[in-house]
Design a protein around this motif. Sequence first.
Motif, short mmCIF file in Angstrom:
data_model
loop_
_atom_site.label_atom_id
_atom_site.label_comp_id
_atom_site.label_asym_id
_atom_site.label_seq_id
_atom_site.Cartn_x
_atom_site.Cartn_y
_atom_site.Cartn_z
N THR A 91 0.84 -1.19 0.00
CA THR A 91 0.00 0.00 0.00
C THR A 91 0.88 1.25 0.00
N GLY A 92 1.39 1.57 -1.17
CA GLY A 92 2.38 2.64 -1.29
C GLY A 92 3.74 2.08 -0.92
N SER A 93 4.82 2.78 -1.31
CA SER A 93 6.11 2.23 -0.90
C SER A 93 6.32 2.42 0.59
N VAL A 94 5.54 3.31 1.22
CA VAL A 94 5.58 3.39 2.69
C VAL A 94 5.03 2.10 3.29
N PHE A 118 13.85 10.67 4.87
CA PHE A 118 12.39 10.48 4.84
C PHE A 118 11.84 10.21 6.24
N TYR A 121 11.01 6.71 8.04
CA TYR A 121 11.98 5.73 8.52
C TYR A 121 12.00 5.62 10.05
N CYS A 162 18.17 6.74 0.67
CA CYS A 162 17.07 7.44 -0.01
C CYS A 162 17.69 8.23 -1.16
N ASN A 166 14.82 12.58 0.18
CA ASN A 166 13.74 13.44 0.64
C ASN A 166 14.12 13.86 2.05
N ASP A 193 15.71 3.48 -1.70
CA ASP A 193 14.38 4.09 -1.84
C ASP A 193 14.42 5.05 -3.02
N ALA A 195 11.87 6.63 -4.82
CA ALA A 195 10.55 7.19 -5.08
C ALA A 195 10.57 8.24 -6.20
N TYR A 196 11.74 8.87 -6.42
CA TYR A 196 11.80 9.99 -7.36
C TYR A 196 12.68 9.70 -8.58
N THR A 223 7.53 3.57 -6.37
CA THR A 223 6.14 3.92 -6.08
C THR A 223 5.43 4.47 -7.30
N SER A 225 3.23 6.80 -6.69
CA SER A 225 2.67 8.03 -6.13
C SER A 225 3.20 9.31 -6.75
N LYS A 226 4.43 9.30 -7.26
CA LYS A 226 5.05 10.57 -7.64
C LYS A 226 4.98 10.77 -9.15
N ARG A 234 -2.56 4.59 -3.22
CA ARG A 234 -1.68 3.81 -2.34
C ARG A 234 -1.17 2.54 -2.98
C1 LIG Z 1 6.79 9.92 -1.41
C2 LIG Z 1 7.84 8.96 -0.96
C3 LIG Z 1 7.60 7.59 -0.95
C4 LIG Z 1 6.35 7.04 -1.53
O1 LIG Z 1 5.34 6.94 -0.67
P1 LIG Z 1 4.03 6.13 -1.09
O2 LIG Z 1 3.72 5.40 0.16
O3 LIG Z 1 4.39 5.21 -2.21
O4 LIG Z 1 3.03 7.15 -1.46
C5 LIG Z 1 8.60 6.73 -0.55
N1 LIG Z 1 9.79 7.20 -0.17
C6 LIG Z 1 10.07 8.49 -0.18
C7 LIG Z 1 11.42 8.96 0.19
C8 LIG Z 1 9.10 9.42 -0.56
O5 LIG Z 1 9.38 10.72 -0.54
#
Ligand SMILES: *Cc1c(COP(=O)(O)O)cnc(C)c1O
Length: 364
Positions: A91-94, A118, A121, A162, A166, A193, A195-196, A223, A225-226, A234
């Motif tokens: 459910t999202g990479s979180v 991030f 963590y 990361c 972030n 990680d 994500a970007y 992810t 999400s971005k 999610r």
């Molecule tokens: C936004 C972000 C995520 C992604 O979060 P989701 O749960 O996939 O929305 C993961 N790691 C970092 C560093 C982020 O900034």
Amino acid sequence: MGEREPRTRPDLELIPAYRPGRSVSSSGAKHERTYKLSSNENPFPPLPGVVERAVAASAGINRYPDAACGDLVRQLAKYLDVPESHIATGTGSVGVTQQLLQATAQPGDEVLFAWRSFEAYPVLTQIAGADSVRVPLTARAVHDLDAMAAAITPRTRLVFVCNPNNPTGTIVRRAELERFLDRVPSDVLVVLDEAYIEFVRDDDYPDGIEMYRNRPNVCVLRTFSKAFGLAGLRIGFAVAHEPVTEVLRKTAVPFGVTQFAQDAAVASLESVGPMLERVAALVSERDRVTAALTAQGWTVPPSHANFVWLATHERTTAFTRACEDEGILVRAFDGEGVRVSIGEQAANDRFLLAAERFRTETAG
Ligand SMILES: *Cc1c(COP(=O)(O)O)cnc(C)c1O
């Protein structure tokens, strides 16, 4: 009728209570429109065909979703050129991050990461009952991989890198990451990680998918999400060798990833071209914003993500207020700095105006 509250884990008191981000309507700005540049969201609407596919999925909400995310895993395996068994969803990479920590760390274990990085963590490490070990970023706001390697102990179970980081937007490059991975014991999991990753424009950026192939202790987090703009649904995933993906499936919340999310992600993978065009537009806005801030006199670490970092230190609260007065919501880290997402051009212009006013008013 007892006076005592239900007993919960005392160590959870160390986790700050959840503080919802300021919503667009709650700021008393003088502007008609407020822009939320505080969550690194994609300002573009969902990719072509995605909403239609999600709406179609709604006809089946009396059923549980596909627990294995089969269609999506097949498409991702092709997209990334990896075996299907090397992919685990969440459910999202979180969500996947939480699965990783539950699968690797227990009380007495250590989880290592750079700081500031991030925010999930330390929180998820605490929930797993393990100890966070934070290694400060260098003066240039980059991961200090030598110091991180030196901080590994027999108790270390997992290390986060990361990349891009972030909230600073900085990256570690291939040679230094390879040197670091060569130093990490093979029984310690390194989580890249990414994500970007789609926003990176640097030839020496180490793509985690290449790094993980011959390293069984490397796990890549990605992810939707971005860049893909599906933050609200999610969905994220890990790529790693089977012993890792196997435990990730065990620690997943059963049926956590909805069919809406799975189908929307599959549809998004059919629109990679438009996704890359939108990312290119955001990258060009990022570079424009960075150049304008630098011209105003700010020191901005070169960002490889969809946000910029300003080290405003003790003026962080004042700067955040100044942005809100212009109808711009930013993410403040008290006493340290602000992270400002790259939004649509009008939002970025408004932010640049706020930043310039702030510099003029506080100069001298
Ligand atoms: C936004 C972000 C995520 C992604 O979060 P989701 O749960 O996939 O929305 C993961 N790691 C970092 C560093 C982020 O900034």
